[in-house]
Design a protein around this motif. Structure first.
Motif, PDB file in Angstrom:
ATOM      1  N   GLY A  84      -4.871  -7.194  -1.109  1.00  0.00           N
ATOM      2  CA  GLY A  84      -5.107  -7.497   0.297  1.00  0.00           C
ATOM      3  C   GLY A  84      -3.861  -7.316   1.148  1.00  0.00           C
ATOM      4  N   HIS A  85      -2.706  -7.300   0.517  1.00  0.00           N
ATOM      5  CA  HIS A  85      -1.440  -7.078   1.225  1.00  0.00           C
ATOM      6  C   HIS A  85      -0.888  -5.692   0.862  1.00  0.00           C
ATOM      7  CE1 HIS A  85       2.413  -8.116   3.094  1.00  0.00           C
ATOM      8  NE2 HIS A  85       2.983  -7.594   2.032  1.00  0.00           N
ATOM      9  N   TRP A  86      -0.847  -5.374  -0.431  1.00  0.00           N
ATOM     10  CA  TRP A  86      -0.373  -4.089  -0.930  1.00  0.00           C
ATOM     11  C   TRP A  86      -1.566  -3.278  -1.413  1.00  0.00           C
ATOM     12  CZ3 TRP A  86       4.686  -2.822  -0.405  1.00  0.00           C
ATOM     13  CH2 TRP A  86       5.585  -3.873  -0.201  1.00  0.00           C
ATOM     14  N   TRP A  87      -1.465  -1.948  -1.334  1.00  0.00           N
ATOM     15  CA  TRP A  87      -2.536  -1.060  -1.788  1.00  0.00           C
ATOM     16  C   TRP A  87      -1.924   0.142  -2.482  1.00  0.00           C
ATOM     17  CZ3 TRP A  87      -4.463   3.913  -0.593  1.00  0.00           C
ATOM     18  CH2 TRP A  87      -5.759   4.150  -1.029  1.00  0.00           C
ATOM     19  N   TRP A  88      -2.503   0.556  -3.629  1.00  0.00           N
ATOM     20  CA  TRP A  88      -2.012   1.685  -4.415  1.00  0.00           C
ATOM     21  C   TRP A  88      -3.184   2.538  -4.883  1.00  0.00           C
ATOM     22  CZ3 TRP A  88       2.394   4.046  -5.799  1.00  0.00           C
ATOM     23  CH2 TRP A  88       2.371   4.899  -6.907  1.00  0.00           C
ATOM     24  N   GLN A  89      -3.033   3.843  -4.784  1.00  0.00           N
ATOM     25  CA  GLN A  89      -4.007   4.777  -5.345  1.00  0.00           C
ATOM     26  C   GLN A  89      -3.285   6.069  -5.682  1.00  0.00           C
ATOM     27  OE1 GLN A  89      -7.093   6.508  -2.803  1.00  0.00           O
ATOM     28  NE2 GLN A  89      -8.545   6.168  -4.472  1.00  0.00           N
ATOM     29  N   GLU A 100       1.232  -1.088   2.788  1.00  0.00           N
ATOM     30  CA  GLU A 100       1.432  -2.530   2.930  1.00  0.00           C
ATOM     31  C   GLU A 100       0.847  -2.965   4.264  1.00  0.00           C
ATOM     32  OE1 GLU A 100       5.157  -5.691   3.106  1.00  0.00           O
ATOM     33  OE2 GLU A 100       5.553  -3.548   3.295  1.00  0.00           O
ATOM     34  N   ARG A 101       0.057  -4.027   4.222  1.00  0.00           N
ATOM     35  CA  ARG A 101      -0.486  -4.604   5.466  1.00  0.00           C
ATOM     36  C   ARG A 101       0.439  -5.749   5.870  1.00  0.00           C
ATOM     37  NH1 ARG A 101      -5.565  -4.625   7.752  1.00  0.00           N
ATOM     38  NH2 ARG A 101      -6.392  -3.736   5.845  1.00  0.00           N
ATOM     39  N   ARG A 102       1.009  -5.661   7.054  1.00  0.00           N
ATOM     40  CA  ARG A 102       1.878  -6.718   7.574  1.00  0.00           C
ATOM     41  C   ARG A 102       1.047  -7.943   7.895  1.00  0.00           C
ATOM     42  NH1 ARG A 102       7.020  -5.345   6.306  1.00  0.00           N
ATOM     43  NH2 ARG A 102       7.220  -3.106   6.598  1.00  0.00           N
ATOM     44  N   ARG A 103       1.420  -9.063   7.344  1.00  0.00           N
ATOM     45  CA  ARG A 103       0.636 -10.291   7.531  1.00  0.00           C
ATOM     46  C   ARG A 103       0.646 -10.769   8.975  1.00  0.00           C
ATOM     47  NH1 ARG A 103       2.708 -12.269   1.943  1.00  0.00           N
ATOM     48  NH2 ARG A 103       0.964 -11.558   0.684  1.00  0.00           N
ATOM     49  N   SER A 104       1.770 -10.631   9.623  1.00  0.00           N
ATOM     50  CA  SER A 104       1.865 -11.168  10.981  1.00  0.00           C
ATOM     51  C   SER A 104       1.064 -10.352  11.993  1.00  0.00           C
ATOM     52  CB  SER A 104       3.334 -11.239  11.409  1.00  0.00           C
ATOM     53  OG  SER A 104       3.921  -9.950  11.343  1.00  0.00           O
ATOM     54  N   GLY A 106      -0.989  -7.421  11.048  1.00  0.00           N
ATOM     55  CA  GLY A 106      -2.121  -6.685  10.493  1.00  0.00           C
ATOM     56  C   GLY A 106      -1.875  -5.184  10.457  1.00  0.00           C
ATOM     57  N   GLU A 107      -0.715  -4.755  10.971  1.00  0.00           N
ATOM     58  CA  GLU A 107      -0.357  -3.340  10.981  1.00  0.00           C
ATOM     59  C   GLU A 107      -0.180  -2.840   9.544  1.00  0.00           C
ATOM     60  OE1 GLU A 107       3.716  -1.016  11.997  1.00  0.00           O
ATOM     61  OE2 GLU A 107       2.952  -2.341  13.578  1.00  0.00           O
ATOM     62  N   ILE A 108      -0.613  -1.602   9.293  1.00  0.00           N
ATOM     63  CA  ILE A 108      -0.496  -1.012   7.955  1.00  0.00           C
ATOM     64  C   ILE A 108       0.645  -0.010   7.948  1.00  0.00           C
ATOM     65  CG2 ILE A 108      -1.640   0.381   6.193  1.00  0.00           C
ATOM     66  CD1 ILE A 108      -4.276  -0.864   7.158  1.00  0.00           C
ATOM     67  N   THR A 109       1.572  -0.191   7.016  1.00  0.00           N
ATOM     68  CA  THR A 109       2.683   0.728   6.827  1.00  0.00           C
ATOM     69  C   THR A 109       2.399   1.566   5.589  1.00  0.00           C
ATOM     70  OG1 THR A 109       4.227  -0.878   7.765  1.00  0.00           O
ATOM     71  CG2 THR A 109       5.170   0.909   6.440  1.00  0.00           C
ATOM     72  N   HIS A 110       2.393   2.886   5.745  1.00  0.00           N
ATOM     73  CA  HIS A 110       2.193   3.795   4.620  1.00  0.00           C
ATOM     74  C   HIS A 110       3.557   4.295   4.161  1.00  0.00           C
ATOM     75  CE1 HIS A 110      -2.197   4.114   4.938  1.00  0.00           C
ATOM     76  NE2 HIS A 110      -1.975   3.900   6.236  1.00  0.00           N
TER      77      HIS A 110
END
Length: 117
Positions: A84-89, A100-104, A106-110
């Motif tokens: 839910g915070h980090w994503w890998w494929q 990575e989805r920034r918790r504060s 909600g922005e997604i950094t690729h």
């Protein structure tokens, strides 16, 4: 018999880490290690088993001093992993997707990744 069973279990635990091998990448210029584990699954007939993995499998990511254990999703297609915070494929092993989805915000950094091989 019990002692033999305990010895067998102890050997299994010692050898378990050898069953998965880590793949090396460079992500944003820093080394990243990704190690897929099949995990223990007791459900049969799971619809998405692409890449030989099923939900219950997980990936261990080591990057920039952070160690992540991300569970396998049941998304269609190539195996993906998220907490839910980090994503890998790694649908394309030469250029995997890592985000990575920034918790504060909600922005997604690729993060740009490539095979280190």
């Amino acid at each position: 018999m019990t002692a033999l069973l305990h010895l067998g279990l102890a050997l299994l635990l010692l050898l378990w880490p050898l069953q998965a091998s880590a793949t090396q990448y460079l992500c944003e210029g820093d080394p990243l290690s990704a190690e897929v584990h099949q995990g223990a699954v007791d459900a049969s007939g799971i619809p998405n088993s692409a890449g030989g993995t099923v939900p219950g499998a997980f990936v261990v990511i080591e990057w920039r001093g952070v160690s992540l254990q991300l569970p396998r999703t049941n998304n269609a297609g190539a195996p993906s992993y998220t907490d839910g915070h980090w994503w890998w494929q790694a649908a394309d092993p030469a250029s995997p997707d890592f985000a990575e989805r920034r918790r504060s915000s909600g922005e997604i950094t690729h993060y740009r990744c490539e095979s280190a091989a």
